[in-house]
Scaffold this active site. Structure first.
Site, PDB file in Angstrom:
ATOM      1  N   ASN A  34       5.280  -3.899  37.256  1.00 40.01           N
ATOM      2  CA  ASN A  34       5.021  -4.493  35.956  1.00 40.01           C
ATOM      3  C   ASN A  34       4.278  -5.815  36.088  1.00 40.01           C
ATOM      4  O   ASN A  34       4.374  -6.499  37.106  1.00 40.01           O
ATOM      5  CB  ASN A  34       6.348  -4.772  35.249  1.00 40.01           C
ATOM      6  CG  ASN A  34       7.159  -3.523  35.019  1.00 40.01           C
ATOM      7  OD1 ASN A  34       6.984  -2.839  34.021  1.00 40.01           O
ATOM      8  ND2 ASN A  34       8.060  -3.219  35.940  1.00 40.01           N
ATOM      9  N   HIS A  79       3.054  -2.934  27.245  1.00 45.80           N
ATOM     10  CA  HIS A  79       3.806  -2.868  28.495  1.00 45.80           C
ATOM     11  C   HIS A  79       2.821  -2.467  29.599  1.00 45.80           C
ATOM     12  O   HIS A  79       2.564  -1.292  29.832  1.00 45.80           O
ATOM     13  CB  HIS A  79       4.910  -1.807  28.325  1.00 45.80           C
ATOM     14  CG  HIS A  79       5.836  -1.656  29.486  1.00 45.80           C
ATOM     15  ND1 HIS A  79       7.166  -2.022  29.434  1.00 45.80           N
ATOM     16  CD2 HIS A  79       5.652  -1.133  30.722  1.00 45.80           C
ATOM     17  CE1 HIS A  79       7.749  -1.738  30.584  1.00 45.80           C
ATOM     18  NE2 HIS A  79       6.842  -1.195  31.387  1.00 45.80           N
ATOM     19  N   CYS A 108       5.532   2.249  40.190  1.00 44.74           N
ATOM     20  CA  CYS A 108       5.350   3.558  39.565  1.00 44.74           C
ATOM     21  C   CYS A 108       5.457   4.629  40.645  1.00 44.74           C
ATOM     22  O   CYS A 108       4.792   4.540  41.676  1.00 44.74           O
ATOM     23  CB  CYS A 108       3.979   3.637  38.895  1.00 44.74           C
ATOM     24  SG  CYS A 108       3.649   5.259  38.158  1.00 44.74           S
ATOM     25  N   ARG A 168      16.005  -3.781  34.385  1.00 46.45           N
ATOM     26  CA  ARG A 168      15.958  -2.322  34.212  1.00 46.45           C
ATOM     27  C   ARG A 168      14.729  -1.723  34.894  1.00 46.45           C
ATOM     28  O   ARG A 168      14.832  -1.039  35.906  1.00 46.45           O
ATOM     29  CB  ARG A 168      15.980  -1.970  32.714  1.00 46.45           C
ATOM     30  CG  ARG A 168      16.249  -0.481  32.423  1.00 46.45           C
ATOM     31  CD  ARG A 168      15.043   0.410  32.510  1.00 46.45           C
ATOM     32  NE  ARG A 168      13.986   0.037  31.577  1.00 46.45           N
ATOM     33  CZ  ARG A 168      12.813   0.639  31.525  1.00 46.45           C
ATOM     34  NH1 ARG A 168      12.523   1.636  32.356  1.00 46.45           N
ATOM     35  NH2 ARG A 168      11.877   0.229  30.688  1.00 46.45           N
ATOM     36  N   ASP A 169      13.566  -2.006  34.372  1.00 50.65           N
ATOM     37  CA  ASP A 169      12.345  -1.376  34.880  1.00 50.65           C
ATOM     38  C   ASP A 169      12.018  -1.847  36.285  1.00 50.65           C
ATOM     39  O   ASP A 169      11.407  -1.114  37.070  1.00 50.65           O
ATOM     40  CB  ASP A 169      11.184  -1.687  33.933  1.00 50.65           C
ATOM     41  CG  ASP A 169      10.044  -0.686  34.048  1.00 50.65           C
ATOM     42  OD1 ASP A 169      10.157   0.259  34.846  1.00 50.65           O
ATOM     43  OD2 ASP A 169       9.035  -0.841  33.336  1.00 50.65           O
TER      44      ASP A 169
END
Length: 299
Positions: free
Chosen positions: A249, A207, A240, A15-16
């Site tokens: 991440n 996170h 980001c 997902r991320d």
């Protein structure tokens, strides 16, 4: 050092990680990757997001992915859900754990969700209530906890107000996000010193993004403060939009390497993680940015 004996890793790469990639992978490739992740010993995988395809076209096949993966009964399969429509799709896809999300910063929340914090909360309450009625657990993401790209440092009181409300709504866990990778170990320690007086740390996850190379240092500090749950993305996938070109991440493979070297158990098999990372490299046709993959690829 007061380090835990075991840590829970929640894999957010599907997902991320993938939502920040320019390429839109075929549905079957995502399914194949998640199936391989399911064979690594992970206990929690966030497989997709039920956000409108207009905003995240990379994950527009969320229902097909959720229905197509091979379910391991020992794994929790999660997904990000922004509203009641997204919840309907997530329930159709038989997602185990529903994740809601918002920012602790008013400006970031407006930019990211297009709503104020006060307008976002009632929407999330409907999702949380609906998920509970559907027999699902709910996790909350709170972003910009350690810094906002628009407002700078966010006060702990503001972060706690948002967390208090989400806990009051009935979520089981909050994941606190260093969205743009600005946190330092001292800041993490100061925040957690206050948080432990307010919350049970077993309901807190962290996170971290590695935008400035601080993620593992911040994980180490959080471990010393008693946190035992961390989000990560295999190979360091992600990023980001407010820090173009920066790494994303904290990488699952780097994190597992550090934890295992410290004698902290995770239940995850490093060799199978590498196998899954190599599969994603072949799909994306580029090296993954983690340190472990850089070493492997150089061999």
């Amino acid at each position: 050092m007061n380090w835990p004996e075991k840590v829970t890793i929640k894999e957010v790469g599907p997902r991320d990680g993938l939502q920040n990639e320019q390429i839109i992978l075929p549905t079957q490739s995502k399914i194949d990757w998640i199936d391989q992740l399911s064979d690594t010993g992970l206990s929690y995988i966030e497989v997709t997001s039920f956000v409108h395809p207009k905003w995240i076209p990379q994950l527009s096949d969320a229902v097909q992915v959720a229905k197509g993966i091979k379910r391991n009964p020992s794994i929790t399969y999660a997904a990000l859900v922004p509203n009641e429509r997204g919840l309907e799709a997530a329930l159709e896809g038989e997602i185990d754990d529903i994740s809601v999300f918002m920012s602790s910063s008013e400006t970031h929340n407006l930019k990211n969700i297009n709503k104020s914090i006060s307008d976002t909360l009632p929407v999330l309450k409907k999702v949380i209530d609906g998920a509970a009625n559907g027999g699902k657990t709910v996790r909350g993401y709170v972003s910009t906890v350690f810094g906002c790209p628009y407002e700078g440092e966010v006060s702990m009181d503001q972060v706690f107000r948002v967390c208090d409300q989400l806990f009051d709504y009935g979520i089981s866990e909050i994941s606190l996000g260093d969205t743009i990778g600005v946190a330092s170990p001292r800041q993490v320690a100061s925040f957690l010193e206050s948080a432990v007086k307010r919350y049970d740390l077993s309901r807190i996850a962290l996170h971290f993004h590695d935008t400035r190379g601080m993620a593992l240092a911040n994980v180490l500090q959080a471990l010393e403060c008693g946190v035992e749950t961390f989000d990560s993305s295999l190979g360091g996938l992600g990023g980001c939009p407010y820090a173009p070109g920066a790494s994303g991440n904290v990488a699952t493979d780097d994190l597992i390497h550090m934890l295992h070297k410290m004698g902290i158990q995770t239940g995850i098999k490093q060799e199978k993680l590498i196998k899954a990372a190599l599969l994603m490299q072949s799909f994306l046709e580029k090296p993954l940015p983690s340190h472990q993959m850089a070493v492997y690829n150089a061999q």
